[in-house]
Each structure stands twice: as C-alpha cells, then as structure tokens.
Design an enzyme around this catalytic site. Structure first.
Site, PDB file in Angstrom:
ATOM      1  N   HIS A 127      -3.194   7.581   1.863  1.00  0.00           N
ATOM      2  CA  HIS A 127      -3.580   6.411   1.429  1.00  0.00           C
ATOM      3  C   HIS A 127      -5.220   6.100   1.686  1.00  0.00           C
ATOM      4  O   HIS A 127      -5.224   6.202   3.143  1.00  0.00           O
ATOM      5  CB  HIS A 127      -2.748   5.274   1.907  1.00  0.00           C
ATOM      6  CG  HIS A 127      -2.885   3.879   1.586  1.00  0.00           C
ATOM      7  ND1 HIS A 127      -3.454   3.437   0.530  1.00  0.00           N
ATOM      8  CD2 HIS A 127      -3.097   2.919   2.453  1.00  0.00           C
ATOM      9  CE1 HIS A 127      -3.845   2.080   0.467  1.00  0.00           C
ATOM     10  NE2 HIS A 127      -3.657   1.557   1.842  1.00  0.00           N
TER      11      HIS A 127
ATOM     12  N   CYS B 274       1.015  -1.038   0.017  1.00  0.00           N
ATOM     13  CA  CYS B 274       0.107   0.046   0.107  1.00  0.00           C
ATOM     14  C   CYS B 274       0.842   1.252  -0.063  1.00  0.00           C
ATOM     15  O   CYS B 274       0.386   2.307  -0.176  1.00  0.00           O
ATOM     16  CB  CYS B 274      -0.773  -0.176   1.205  1.00  0.00           C
ATOM     17  SG  CYS B 274      -1.952  -1.223   1.064  1.00  0.00           S
TER      18      CYS B 274
ATOM     19  N   ASN C 173     -10.000   0.043  -0.460  1.00  0.00           N
ATOM     20  CA  ASN C 173      -8.451   0.085  -0.313  1.00  0.00           C
ATOM     21  C   ASN C 173      -8.110  -0.413  -1.876  1.00  0.00           C
ATOM     22  O   ASN C 173      -8.060  -1.657  -1.983  1.00  0.00           O
ATOM     23  CB  ASN C 173      -7.922  -0.535   0.732  1.00  0.00           C
ATOM     24  CG  ASN C 173      -6.590  -0.657   0.834  1.00  0.00           C
ATOM     25  OD1 ASN C 173      -5.949  -0.131   0.299  1.00  0.00           O
ATOM     26  ND2 ASN C 173      -6.116  -1.207   2.145  1.00  0.00           N
TER      27      ASN C 173
END
Ligand code: ACO
Length: 329
Positions: A256, A119, A286
């Site tokens: 993020h 990520c 996500n």
C-alpha cells in the site's frame, strides 16, 4: 495441498487503472496550504497526486479502470460474474458503487458489492474474491479499488490534506484448475486482520447514522506510523509461514502506497531489498484502496511484473484493518 484436478486457484488475467486528469504537485499545494514541497517529500516521498474533476465520482474512476483491466485480460463484461469494489468514498450512501460499475459496464448477471476496509480494502476485496472463485461458486471477478479521497479532506488540516489523492485500479481474476503447486499461477495465500480498538487514530468524523454528513478524514499520523510497520510485517510473515517462502523469494513487493518511510521500514524489517519494491507513492500520493492496483498496473505496464513472478501485496488502514496476499502472477 490437494493434487486433485478440482483444486481451483484465482489467476490474474489482466490489470488496469485510471487516474483523473488533474495532477496537483506539491508546489501547487504550497499556494493554498501552509506546507512545502521539501516537508512533504522528506516525510512521505509524495511529489504529486491526482484529483477527480467536479462531478467525477468513484464509480466513474472504477469503471475506467475496470474497462482497462478487461481489455488487458482479453475478456468482455459478459464474462464477469463477480464485481467487488473496495472503497471508503462511495458515490452515495447506497446503492453500492459496485452496482453502478456493473451497470456502466453492461453486466446484468452475477453479483456486485462494495467492501469497506479503507486503505486495506483492495487486499480484503482480493481475499474475498479468492474465496468465491476457489469455492467454485463464481468464475471470473473484477476486483477494484477506487477512491475520491479529495472529497473527505479537511483543507485546513495540513497534517492530512497533503497526503491523499484520487484514482482507481482493477484486476480480472479467473478461477482456473491448479495442481496445487506453489509454482502454479494464482493467489497462493491471503491473511486479513482487524482491531477496532484503534478507531480514534484514523477515522472520518461523519456518516449517515451519526452526523448525517459525509465528514472529514482525521488521523493521528504518528500513532498510525507507529503501528503500521509491525502490523504489515506480521501479516507478511503469516504469508511466508503459510507457503514456506521468504523475503528473498519475492520477485516484487507491492505495498500500500501511503508513505515511503513506512514502505522502506517494512521492507527493511523483513530483509526485502530496495530493487524488489514497486513504489508509486511519489506519483499518486495515498489513494487508499486504489493504491495497490494502481501500483500493480504501473509495474505491469512498464514490464517489471511478469507472469510467474512472486508478488507480495500488503496494506494497513483505518479500523485498524491490515492484510497481505501472496500471488504467483
Ligand atoms: N507541511 C509542513 N509542516 C507540517 C505539515 C505539512 N503538511 N504537517 C505537519 N507539519 C508540521 C507539524 O505541525 C509539526 O510541527 P511542530 O513540530 O512545529 O509542531 C511537524 O511538522 C512534525 O509533525 P509530525 O506530525 O510529528 O510529523 P511526522 O514526522 O510524524 O510526519 C506524517 C507526519 C507524514 C503524517 C507521518 O506521521 C506519517 O506518515 N504517518 C503515517 C500516516 C499514514 O501514512 N497514514 C496512512 C496509513 S493508513 C491509510 O492509508 C488511510
């Protein structure tokens, strides 16, 4: 800071993104997973996510996003000499998906490679491109985050399968001469960290050298949550220390997009106001390395992010890895 005319800075020339056609709402997931829209929204803020079609790979999503970024930048593939693709879900074990993007775009010069920091991948890719561009070795970069996390989800694990989605986002960065002043456009500072002791909290349980399978994503969600806020606020504090800016100076905070509660807690800890935050987690879920460039793309397209704005990006992911970048847009 140097006042010489040779000081180079990596300036954002254009941003683009791409989402697969299939949008899956929480209500649709309820039909096949023992979950509820209420649980997902309350714990994460996620309302929907997109899943790639059968045969639609990470490099295909990345290529669409790259084309959009090139168009926004007003440059062609022939102007690009560096392609860095952040992904944890490459098309194949090798070659690097970045080389497939390079070929699909018709780029035959320069260099293309993948970067793996889950990520945090986009922040790591941006920092890496910045080093190439400001060293003078390369002139114009495509920095891409693209993922097909739907391919590594365990649909029998409701604690993870409701959280992730597919997508891609890309930036065109160009090396431009700068006076070195913080008011000049471009990447001002980047801060990367990793600590491999945290592997067990977020990992994929397969791979070519271990199981010869792709594996599935495994996450101890509560442990990840516990570390996330401290880690991302640490690297943002590093960015403030390096530049003398503070949270109040930010035009936009583009984190993020993993979980709305992590975003809000991180902003709150540093005194970033809700009206400074760009959130897309509700729309995309996500998307790992794609989440920041997707959010940057949404914020640019709707007119919020404008040239001259001070933009903070940050991420944390498997490894653990974490990082921040402060950009004069
Ligand atoms: N639907 C309904 N109930 C669920 C679901 C679901 N999808 N998943 C878990 N539950 C249940 C659990 O079984 C548990 O029930 P129990 O109390 O009867 O045992 C209850 O909900 C609470 O479970 P927890 O895991 O304690 O829930 P928590 O409040 O910690 O929220 C979550 C879980 C959303 C995963 C949270 O821990 C989190 O956001 N962690 C961070 C994860 C993250 O963002 N990772 C990404 C960062 S790194 C990267 O992007 C790769």
């Amino acid at each position: 800071m140097s006042s010489s005319s040779k000081h180079l800075r990596s300036v954002v020339k254009g941003v683009g993104s791409y989402l697969p056609q299939r949008c899956v709402t929480n209500a649709e997931l309820e039909k096949t997973v023992d979950t509820s829209d209420e649980w997902i929204v309350q714990r994460t803020g996620i309302r929907q996510r997109y899943f790639a079609a059968e045969g639609e790979t990470t490099s295909m999503l990345a290529t669409h996003a790259a084309r959009a970024a090139l168009a926004a930048a007003g440059v062609g593939p022939e102007d690009i000499d560096l392609v860095i693709l952040a992904t944890a879900t490459p098309d194949y074990t090798f070659p690097a998906s970045a080389t497939q993007v390079q070929a699909a775009l018709g780029i035959t010069r320069g260099v293309a490679f993948d970067l793996q920091a889950v990520c945090s991948g986009f922040v790591f890719a941006l920092a890496t491109a910045d080093k190439f561009l400001t060293s003078g070795s390369h002139k114009r970069a495509l920095v891409i985050g693209a993922e097909t996390f739907s391919r590594i989800l365990d649909w029998s694990d409701r604690t993870t399968c409701v959280l992730f989605g597919d997508g891609a986002g890309a930036l065109v960065l160009e090396a431009q001469e700068s006076s070195g002043a913080l008011s000049d456009r471009g990447v001002l500072t980047t801060h990367l960290r990793s600590d491999g002791r945290h592997r067990e909290k977020l990992y994929v349980d397969g791979g070519p050298s271990s199981t010869q399978t792709i594996g599935h994503l495994r996450m101890a969600g509560r442990d990840v949550f516990k570390h996330a806020v401290g880690m991302v606020t640490d690297v943002m504090t590093d960015a403030f220390a390096a530049t003398g800016y503070s949270a109040q100076d930010l035009t936009w905070f583009v984190p993020h997009q993993a979980n709305e509660r992590i975003i809000d807690a991180s902003a709150d800890k540093l005194g970033i106001r809700p009206d400074q935050i760009i959130k897309t987690v509700q729309l995309h879920g996500n998307t790992s390395a794609a989440s920041i460039p997707l959010a940057l793309s949404v914020g640019s397209a709707d007119g919020r992010i404008k040239p001259g704005d001070l933009v903070m990006i940050e991420a944390m992911g498997g490894g653990f890895t974490w990082g921040s970048a402060l950009i004069r847009w």
